[in-house]
Design a protein around this motif. Structure first.
Motif, PDB file in Angstrom:
ATOM      1  N   TRP A 160     -25.083 -60.506  26.869  1.00  0.00           N
ATOM      2  CA  TRP A 160     -24.128 -60.612  27.975  1.00  0.00           C
ATOM      3  C   TRP A 160     -22.749 -60.117  27.539  1.00  0.00           C
ATOM      4  O   TRP A 160     -22.029 -59.480  28.318  1.00  0.00           O
ATOM      5  CB  TRP A 160     -24.087 -62.045  28.460  1.00  0.00           C
ATOM      6  CG  TRP A 160     -22.980 -62.397  29.397  1.00  0.00           C
ATOM      7  CD1 TRP A 160     -22.089 -63.421  29.263  1.00  0.00           C
ATOM      8  CD2 TRP A 160     -22.636 -61.747  30.636  1.00  0.00           C
ATOM      9  NE1 TRP A 160     -21.221 -63.448  30.310  1.00  0.00           N
ATOM     10  CE2 TRP A 160     -21.528 -62.425  31.165  1.00  0.00           C
ATOM     11  CE3 TRP A 160     -23.141 -60.647  31.308  1.00  0.00           C
ATOM     12  CZ2 TRP A 160     -20.914 -62.043  32.350  1.00  0.00           C
ATOM     13  CZ3 TRP A 160     -22.542 -60.261  32.502  1.00  0.00           C
ATOM     14  CH2 TRP A 160     -21.437 -60.955  33.014  1.00  0.00           C
ATOM     15  N   LYS A 183     -20.335 -57.408  29.457  1.00  0.00           N
ATOM     16  CA  LYS A 183     -18.927 -57.662  29.795  1.00  0.00           C
ATOM     17  C   LYS A 183     -18.023 -56.598  29.191  1.00  0.00           C
ATOM     18  O   LYS A 183     -17.133 -56.059  29.856  1.00  0.00           O
ATOM     19  CB  LYS A 183     -18.503 -59.043  29.288  1.00  0.00           C
ATOM     20  CG  LYS A 183     -19.060 -60.219  30.054  1.00  0.00           C
ATOM     21  CD  LYS A 183     -18.453 -61.522  29.563  1.00  0.00           C
ATOM     22  CE  LYS A 183     -18.818 -61.807  28.134  1.00  0.00           C
ATOM     23  NZ  LYS A 183     -18.280 -63.093  27.642  1.00  0.00           N
ATOM     24  N   ASP A 204     -19.802 -54.281  40.533  1.00  0.00           N
ATOM     25  CA  ASP A 204     -20.619 -55.434  40.914  1.00  0.00           C
ATOM     26  C   ASP A 204     -21.722 -55.038  41.887  1.00  0.00           C
ATOM     27  O   ASP A 204     -22.867 -55.501  41.779  1.00  0.00           O
ATOM     28  CB  ASP A 204     -19.744 -56.523  41.541  1.00  0.00           C
ATOM     29  CG  ASP A 204     -18.967 -57.314  40.503  1.00  0.00           C
ATOM     30  OD1 ASP A 204     -19.269 -57.181  39.297  1.00  0.00           O
ATOM     31  OD2 ASP A 204     -18.059 -58.071  40.899  1.00  0.00           O
ATOM     32  N   THR A 234     -29.508 -59.257  40.998  1.00  0.00           N
ATOM     33  CA  THR A 234     -28.864 -60.516  40.629  1.00  0.00           C
ATOM     34  C   THR A 234     -27.906 -60.935  41.741  1.00  0.00           C
ATOM     35  O   THR A 234     -27.380 -60.095  42.473  1.00  0.00           O
ATOM     36  CB  THR A 234     -28.074 -60.369  39.317  1.00  0.00           C
ATOM     37  OG1 THR A 234     -27.070 -59.368  39.501  1.00  0.00           O
ATOM     38  CG2 THR A 234     -28.978 -59.961  38.174  1.00  0.00           C
ATOM     39  N   LYS A 282     -24.888 -62.159  41.479  1.00  0.00           N
ATOM     40  CA  LYS A 282     -23.493 -61.835  41.185  1.00  0.00           C
ATOM     41  C   LYS A 282     -23.422 -60.712  40.173  1.00  0.00           C
ATOM     42  O   LYS A 282     -24.308 -60.540  39.336  1.00  0.00           O
ATOM     43  CB  LYS A 282     -22.744 -63.064  40.652  1.00  0.00           C
ATOM     44  CG  LYS A 282     -22.593 -64.188  41.679  1.00  0.00           C
ATOM     45  CD  LYS A 282     -21.719 -65.297  41.170  1.00  0.00           C
ATOM     46  CE  LYS A 282     -21.613 -66.434  42.185  1.00  0.00           C
ATOM     47  NZ  LYS A 282     -21.030 -65.998  43.455  1.00  0.00           N
ATOM     48  N   GLU A 289     -17.622 -60.635  38.985  1.00  0.00           N
ATOM     49  CA  GLU A 289     -17.668 -61.947  39.637  1.00  0.00           C
ATOM     50  C   GLU A 289     -17.958 -63.043  38.613  1.00  0.00           C
ATOM     51  O   GLU A 289     -17.347 -64.127  38.652  1.00  0.00           O
ATOM     52  CB  GLU A 289     -18.744 -61.946  40.722  1.00  0.00           C
ATOM     53  CG  GLU A 289     -18.405 -61.069  41.921  1.00  0.00           C
ATOM     54  CD  GLU A 289     -19.558 -60.946  42.878  1.00  0.00           C
ATOM     55  OE1 GLU A 289     -19.380 -61.273  44.070  1.00  0.00           O
ATOM     56  OE2 GLU A 289     -20.656 -60.520  42.450  1.00  0.00           O
ATOM     57  N   LEU A 290     -18.870 -62.781  37.695  1.00  0.00           N
ATOM     58  CA  LEU A 290     -19.219 -63.787  36.694  1.00  0.00           C
ATOM     59  C   LEU A 290     -18.073 -64.034  35.724  1.00  0.00           C
ATOM     60  O   LEU A 290     -17.828 -65.176  35.329  1.00  0.00           O
ATOM     61  CB  LEU A 290     -20.472 -63.346  35.935  1.00  0.00           C
ATOM     62  CG  LEU A 290     -21.776 -63.406  36.740  1.00  0.00           C
ATOM     63  CD1 LEU A 290     -22.906 -62.741  35.970  1.00  0.00           C
ATOM     64  CD2 LEU A 290     -22.142 -64.848  37.083  1.00  0.00           C
ATOM     65  N   ILE A 309     -15.648 -66.352  37.239  1.00  0.00           N
ATOM     66  CA  ILE A 309     -16.127 -67.739  37.194  1.00  0.00           C
ATOM     67  C   ILE A 309     -15.859 -68.348  35.821  1.00  0.00           C
ATOM     68  O   ILE A 309     -15.365 -69.475  35.699  1.00  0.00           O
ATOM     69  CB  ILE A 309     -17.630 -67.799  37.521  1.00  0.00           C
ATOM     70  CG1 ILE A 309     -17.874 -67.444  38.996  1.00  0.00           C
ATOM     71  CG2 ILE A 309     -18.199 -69.193  37.225  1.00  0.00           C
ATOM     72  CD1 ILE A 309     -19.334 -67.256  39.355  1.00  0.00           C
TER      73      ILE A 309
END
Length: 294
Positions: A195, A199, A217, A226, A228, A232-233, A236
């Protein structure tokens, strides 16, 4: 005359924050008692209420809820006496985690597994330069967002007793987790390591003007199906947390490009931290439509 059975051995969770309370819920789901330790009485009570709410929503047919007891660290030594596992869930501060692990090693019986739930620091990093009496029982047990996400990654260090890893993998499965064994020391374990690359490449693409957050996105969700996308992730998670994690990778590895960190640093300097500040890649202060016009 009925012979009394020994009390079931307990799990002790250090920290009643977002992760600690969720872990207490999971470890109590098969009848085992859990001791939840936190300095703040307010957090203790909030955690107990939250766990009751999770239990009320549970649709599991095989849940046999164990008692959850919350207290300050004053009771820690007595609670550890009957524990087979203690998990630290304190904030992501390396010095604090080392302090907690050292304290647990002094107080916990030799047979008690000491686990760290840290997402940023593997157990090898936490134990670097630390003297423990029983180093072989220390390991990482990092989970994501239980009970919705049941994945938990178990990772030892070069002195961890393999039989304790096997025991924890077995017990995690028995308590509703989906355990994965990280076989080599790895910053970010398995999932977070992959991940982190997503990113980082997203931030690099943004810094180069390849596409907007909305476009990145949208294509990510269209291809991978997915709910999101990466921007967006990150909103969060919090962009300040994203930067901390990126800095940790950059400090630990050669060849991490600076552009992604520079890009997110500028956003933070402008007060754009994500959902918690009302604005990140998207605007969260207005309507849902406004979010996509930022």
């Amino acid at each position: 005359m009925e012979v009394s059975r020994p009390l079931p051995r307990t799990v002790v969770v250090i920290g009643a924050g977002a992760q600690g309370r969720r872990l207490a819920y999971m470890w109590s789901s098969r009848g085992s008692p859990v001791h939840l330790v936190d300095l703040e009485e307010r957090k203790q009570q909030e955690a107990l209420l939250y766990i009751q709410q999770l239990r009320a929503k549970s649709t599991s047919d095989d849940s046999n809820w164990g008692e959850i007891m919350a207290s300050t660290p004053n009771s820690l030594e007595s609670w550890l006496k009957d524990s087979w596992l203690v998990v630290e869930c304190v904030p992501e501060n390396l010095a604090l985690k080392r302090k907690i692990i050292i304290q647990l090693d002094k107080l916990a019986p030799e047979g008690t597994i000491i686990a760290s739930n840290s997402s940023s620091y593997g157990i090898s990093e936490i134990l670097d330069g630390v003297n423990l009496r029983h180093k072989k029982r220390a390991l990482s047990a990092h989970c994501y967002w239980p009970p919705e996400t049941t994945a938990i990654e178990i990772m030892g260090h070069n002195e961890t007793d393999p039989s304790l890893i096997a025991l924890l993998l077995e017990q995690c499965k028995a308590h509703g987790f989906s355990p994965f064994h990280v076989k080599q020391s790895s910053i970010g374990y398995i999932y977070n390591r992959i991940w982190a690359a997503i990113k980082r490449e997203t931030l690099l693409a943004l810094s180069e003007g390849v596409g907007s957050p909305q476009e990145i996105d949208a294509i990510f969700k269209d291809v991978l199906k997915t709910p999101k996308g990466p921007c967006e992730l990150m909103d969060i998670v919090g962009l300040d947390v994203v930067l901390d994690i990126e800095n940790h990778y950059a400090d630990s590895r050669i060849g991490i490009p600076p552009e992604p960190r520079d890009y997110v640093q500028k956003m933070i300097q402008n007060g754009h931290l994500g959902i918690k500040s009302g604005r990140g890649f998207y605007n969260y202060t207005g309507t849902l439509d406004e979010k996509h016009r930022l």
